[in-house]
Design a protein around this motif. Structure first.
Motif, PDB file in Angstrom:
ATOM      1  N   SER A  43       0.824  -1.207   0.000  1.00  0.00           N
ATOM      2  CA  SER A  43       0.000   0.000   0.000  1.00  0.00           C
ATOM      3  C   SER A  43       0.858   1.257   0.000  1.00  0.00           C
ATOM      4  O   SER A  43       0.412   2.311  -0.442  1.00  0.00           O
ATOM      5  CB  SER A  43      -0.965  -0.008   1.197  1.00  0.00           C
ATOM      6  OG  SER A  43      -0.253   0.011   2.422  1.00  0.00           O
ATOM      7  N   VAL A  65       2.190   2.042  -3.866  1.00  0.00           N
ATOM      8  CA  VAL A  65       1.284   2.471  -4.941  1.00  0.00           C
ATOM      9  C   VAL A  65       1.553   3.942  -5.275  1.00  0.00           C
ATOM     10  O   VAL A  65       1.513   4.798  -4.390  1.00  0.00           O
ATOM     11  CB  VAL A  65      -0.187   2.288  -4.522  1.00  0.00           C
ATOM     12  CG1 VAL A  65      -1.125   2.924  -5.541  1.00  0.00           C
ATOM     13  CG2 VAL A  65      -0.499   0.800  -4.349  1.00  0.00           C
ATOM     14  N   ARG A  78      -2.516  -0.182  -8.280  1.00  0.00           N
ATOM     15  CA  ARG A  78      -3.489   0.351  -7.321  1.00  0.00           C
ATOM     16  C   ARG A  78      -4.719  -0.564  -7.235  1.00  0.00           C
ATOM     17  O   ARG A  78      -5.177  -0.916  -6.162  1.00  0.00           O
ATOM     18  CB  ARG A  78      -3.926   1.770  -7.714  1.00  0.00           C
ATOM     19  CG  ARG A  78      -5.176   2.257  -6.983  1.00  0.00           C
ATOM     20  CD  ARG A  78      -5.398   3.738  -7.103  1.00  0.00           C
ATOM     21  NE  ARG A  78      -4.454   4.511  -6.304  1.00  0.00           N
ATOM     22  CZ  ARG A  78      -4.627   4.758  -4.995  1.00  0.00           C
ATOM     23  NH1 ARG A  78      -5.688   4.318  -4.363  1.00  0.00           N
ATOM     24  NH2 ARG A  78      -3.729   5.454  -4.337  1.00  0.00           N
ATOM     25  N   LEU A 131      -3.796   4.115   1.082  1.00  0.00           N
ATOM     26  CA  LEU A 131      -4.185   4.207  -0.326  1.00  0.00           C
ATOM     27  C   LEU A 131      -4.989   5.471  -0.599  1.00  0.00           C
ATOM     28  O   LEU A 131      -5.427   5.712  -1.718  1.00  0.00           O
ATOM     29  CB  LEU A 131      -5.009   2.967  -0.715  1.00  0.00           C
ATOM     30  CG  LEU A 131      -4.191   1.678  -0.859  1.00  0.00           C
ATOM     31  CD1 LEU A 131      -5.094   0.452  -0.833  1.00  0.00           C
ATOM     32  CD2 LEU A 131      -3.364   1.707  -2.140  1.00  0.00           C
TER      33      LEU A 131
END
Length: 854
Positions: A677, A680, A745, A770
């Motif tokens: 995470s 990304v 993602r 995120l």
RNA sequence: GCCCCCGUAGCCCAACGGCAGAGGCAGAGGUCUUAAAAACCUUGCAGUGUGGGUUCGAGUCCCACCGGGGGCACCA
């Protein structure tokens, strides 16, 4: 347990110094303890798991067996709840309106015993434990709907337990009878048959003895056939072995009642009066062997035995009874025990041939099964044969099976054969027609009829203990047994504590004089309250209905609420309740159905039994010193790692050996997932369709399969699929499409959502990193693009004689003919087929071709 | 004694009747490091308890046996 190499659960945040920020973000582990503290208040504020019950979405009722509040949560709780929560959270993500309630089965012996030891009120101990467990459940992150919480020991709850008891009584389904009952000398209370295991008290292990007492029963036997028949609805949805156990327990046997006349003074001479005769009915599953009956046996402890006993045998019977009573169930259970008994000195007349058979009393015949009397056919029943040989009674074979004559071999024959010495049955060769014909004859003669018998006994519900639901009945000298009127419910427990609770063989309630002495609701005269309390299984036989109408004050539940939610879609709990709790709950549901209060007959559509958590091959126990403390394990690895470990260990129904699993490995995986995470590099909301197709395929396939896997309850495999996706995504970031690709993602968001079923804290941390708002638990299931599930090419395997000889890359839509043609043209295949004749080609497009060429 | 379930790699476990291996643990090798830890990368050793059978093809279906677990058990 923790190994040296295991990563620590807690990493100091302050180690993330400014200089190596990028490096740190990529490599660091997140702080598990801080995450647990961080998200709890957020979730409590968002309250994402309260059932809306507004009809906007399809409903799902996720039910878990409610806990008993002794001490804090342990590994067993952790496992059931982790498994159960996968389903509940999955349903939330799929957009259902989920009811996932929690409560406590809070009456019961352990609390009472603890209270006696500490000289306090059982409620003090009980409610303190409940608070501890509730706190642990919250920390453990289970998606419970706390607004429906109940405790069976609350007067607001047990008022309705009492109310239901009275309705059952009105229908003749709750009654009192005086009879020998199982008695636990340690707990000083009676036990239901179901609570006696191998002659021991299920709870404390003490040897169970018998006592004659007046006790309350539920007439569950009235429902035996329906409990059996309705299992058809559960077939395939409940574990087969639970159904088998229930079937076993109900124990249906088809057979016949046969009436024998017993001559009470046989051989009395010098009188013209006919012998007094008494009809004794026996139950047999083999009426076809009636001609082979050579004696009758009556249960020694049945009233019948002393009623038919000849005067000159009375003393012998009494002596024998004395002996029998001294025996415990343990003695009776030992196999190969020599047969004992006593001749009652009377004869029974065989209704089919007028033969006079001696009547014996013995303890191998049970007073409370069938009629408490049997016809003995030693040639074709091993028990009868053992008895006949012990006492020199005759053996007559009536079915010739071709085996050795039982009289000589000592082995009774039970199979099919030719009937002999059996009047008009002679010559028949199969059991069914033999049984059919004899029953027909008995019915014509009025000497018997075909019937069905059940092993199931009525449910003894009285308990001589304090911490339970009082039985709402008063005993009045003039009116007898009188129900407490509904408007006077609940009959609340008096405020006893400490020494007053000590078991004395009668209920402690009997000593609470102010409480016991009351007015008769009928005549107003002095009366005494029933001082027994109910078995706690009564409390738990309807709690799942109460969850539908929490806090309702004018009934146990609102039938409308129940209609919306029940039957529960899934019920999760231990197999130790396969018989007791589940049978009783099924019984209650059927009675409520007959009362018109519910419109279904089975309360739990699907049942999932989880295995046990053991350690080093054995159940955890203090004496073995192999216990694993849940709190310590959570402190070491964190909630998520423990939950993941339990879910991933194997199929839910299998036992988990703690020595075989690796919570450290689980934590490592969660950290790996979490690190994704941070990698990304695209913004939230980026269009994934332009992203790397290979990664997208894996993501979409994983989401698709995960749904199927949760629905078929293969949670361990689902976790494996998530791991695969994490590995694939890692590679894509490091050596594939790179962190900016929108497919990355998409993949990581999918990981967070999938992980939210098992590891809610980690998933929430990921979701936040995120760039999303909490809570990931309600983010919704990722939309699967069906077109990405179809591969461009698939590998077709070409076998010659079942052995793989070639692989072809072909489009998935290839026709059988094309595939066959390509396969046969493949050089490798051609080589293997040289000099052979192709006899047959099996094509399973697009995956396989098998050329048969011997 | 009767009934039910299960035997896949050193271990936990995957595998619509179709390439025995998805995932993990442990192990081995490597990258990084003064070194170690952590992290990361690479690496699969069994032919599915045994013996038959069905099938083009069996871990999967059928039969028998062996081993393990569970339920019921003097229930007529």
């Amino acid at each position: 347990m923790p190994r040296r190499s295991d990563p620590p659960a807690t990493k100091r945040r302050d180690r993330e110094t400014a200089g190596d920020m990028d490096e740190q973000r990529e490599r660091a582990a997140y702080d598990v303890v801080a995450a647990q503290e961080k998200w709890r208040p957020v979730w409590e504020k968002l309250n994402p798991f309260q059932a809306a019950d507004d009809g906007s979405k399809e409903r799902r009722y996720a039910l878990t067996m409610f806990p008993y509040p002794s001490g804090d949560l342990h590994m067993g709780h952790a496992e059931v709840m982790a498994l159960h929560d996968v389903v509940a959270r999955y349903w939330w993500q799929r957009g259902y309106d989920v009811m996932n309630p929690i409560g406590w089965d809070s009456f019961g012996l352990p609390a009472e015993n603890a209270a006696i030891k500490r000289d306090e009120h059982p409620a003090t101990y009980t409610y303190a434990n409940i608070e501890t467990q509730a706190e642990s459940f919250r920390r453990y992150g289970i998606s419970f709907d706390w607004s429906r919480r109940l405790h069976t020991s609350d007067p607001e709850y047990y008022q309705w337990t009492q109310w239901l008891f009275l309705r059952f009584r009105e229908r003749g389904l709750a009654y009192r009878k005086h009879s020998p009952v199982n008695w636990c000398p340690n707990d000083q209370t009676v036990l239901a048959n179901e609570q006696v295991v191998q002659g021991m008290c299920e709870r404390c292990g003490a040897e169970v003895t018998k006592r004659e007492l007046s006790q309350w029963y539920f007439k569950v036997t009235d429902y035996a056939q329906r409990l059996l028949d309705d299992m058809e609805q559960l077939e395939g949805r409940w574990p087969e072995r639970v159904l088998a156990m229930q079937r076993n327990w109900i124990g249906r046997s088809e057979g016949a009642h046969v009436d024998f006349d017993v001559k009470l003074h046989p051989g009395t001479d010098g009188t013209t009066e006919p012998d007094p005769v008494r009809t004794v009915r026996v139950f047999t599953t083999r009426p076809d062997t009636l001609y082979g009956a050579t004696f009758m046996v009556v249960a020694a402890d049945a009233k019948l035995a002393s009623e038919v006993c000849a005067p000159d045998r009375r003393e012998a019977l009494e002596a024998y009874l004395e002996e029998v009573r001294k025996e415990t169930d343990i003695d009776r259970l030992s196999t190969e025990r020599p047969k004992t008994g006593v001749d009652l000195g009377v004869v029974a007349v065989n209704p089919v041939n007028g033969e006079e058979l001696p009547v014996w009393a013995a303890d191998y015949v049970l007073a409370d099964y069938g009629t408490g009397a049997i016809m003995a056919v030693p040639a074709h029943d091993q028990r009868d044969l053992d008895f006949a040989r012990a006492f020199g009674l005759p053996v007559r074979r009536v079915i010739d099976t071709g085996e050795d004559n039982p009289e000589e071999s000592g082995v009774a024959t039970t199979g099919d054969g030719v009937y002999v010495n059996s009047g008009d049955l002679d010559g028949l060769t199969d059991k069914e027609s033999g049984i059919g014909r004899i029953i027909e004859r008995l019915e014509t003669d009025g000497r018997g009829k075909g019937t069905v018998n059940f092993r199931l006994r009525d449910w003894l519900l009285s308990r001589q203990r304090f911490w339970g639901c009082p039985i709402p009945v008063v005993h009045c000298d003039s009116c007898g047994e009188v129900a407490v009127p509904d408007d006077q419910l609940p009959v609340e427990l008096p405020d006893l504590r400490g020494v007053d609770l000590k078991p004395k063989g009668v209920s402690p309630l009997a000593a609470a004089e102010e409480w016991v002495n009351t007015e008769c609701p009928q005549c107003g005269g002095p009366a005494k309250r029933d001082s027994d309390t109910m078995d706690t299984f009564v409390d738990s036989s309807w709690y799942f209905l109460r969850y539908c109408s929490p806090g309702l004050t004018d009934g146990p539940f609102d039938p409308e609420d129940v209609r919306r939610w029940m039957p529960a879609h899934i019920y999760v709990g231990g197999v130790e309740h396969a018989i007791l709790h589940l049978l009783y709950s099924r019984f209650f549901t059927k009675v409520l159905h007959d009362m018109g209060m519910v419109d279904f007959v089975e309360p739990f559509s699907t049942l999932m039994n989880q295995g046990q958590v053991i350690n080093r091959g054995k159940a955890m126990s203090k004496s073995l010193g192999n216990g694993v403390n849940l709190g310590e394990v959570i402190d070491e690895y964190g909630v998520d790692a423990v939950r993941l470990t339990l879910v991933f260990a194997g199929p839910p129904e299998d036992d988990i050996d703690w020595a075989d699993v690796s919570p450290g490995g689980s934590l490592k995986f969660l950290q790996r997932a979490w690190r994704l995470s941070g990698d990304v590099a695209s913004a939230p909301g980026v269009d994934p369709t332009a992203g790397d197709e290979a990664l997208r395929r894996v993501t979409h396939r994983t989401v698709h399969e995960a749904a199927e896997l949760v629905e078929s309850r293969r949670f361990n495999v689902m976790v494996a699929r998530i791991m695969e996706l994490v590995n694939t995504t890692r590679k894509a970031i490091d050596s594939g499409c790179g962190p900016e690709d929108p497919a990355v993602r998409e993949a990581v968001e999918a990981v967070a959502i999938l992980l939210s079923l098992v590891a809610p804290y980690t998933a929430e941390e990921m979701w936040e990193r995120l760039g999303h708002q909490p809570t990931v638990a309600r983010a919704g299931w990722p939309q699967v693009d069906e077109s990405l599930l179809v591969e461009d090419t698939v590998t077709a395997v070409v076998q010659v004689q079942g052995k793989v000889r070639a692989r072809l890359e072909v489009p998935p839509s290839i026709s059988a003919a094309d595939l066959e043609q390509q396969a046969l043209a493949d050089p490798a295949v051609v080589r293997f087929l040289e000099g052979k004749t192709v006899r047959k080609v099996i094509v399973r497009e697009p995956n396989l071709v098998n050329v048969v060429a011997p």
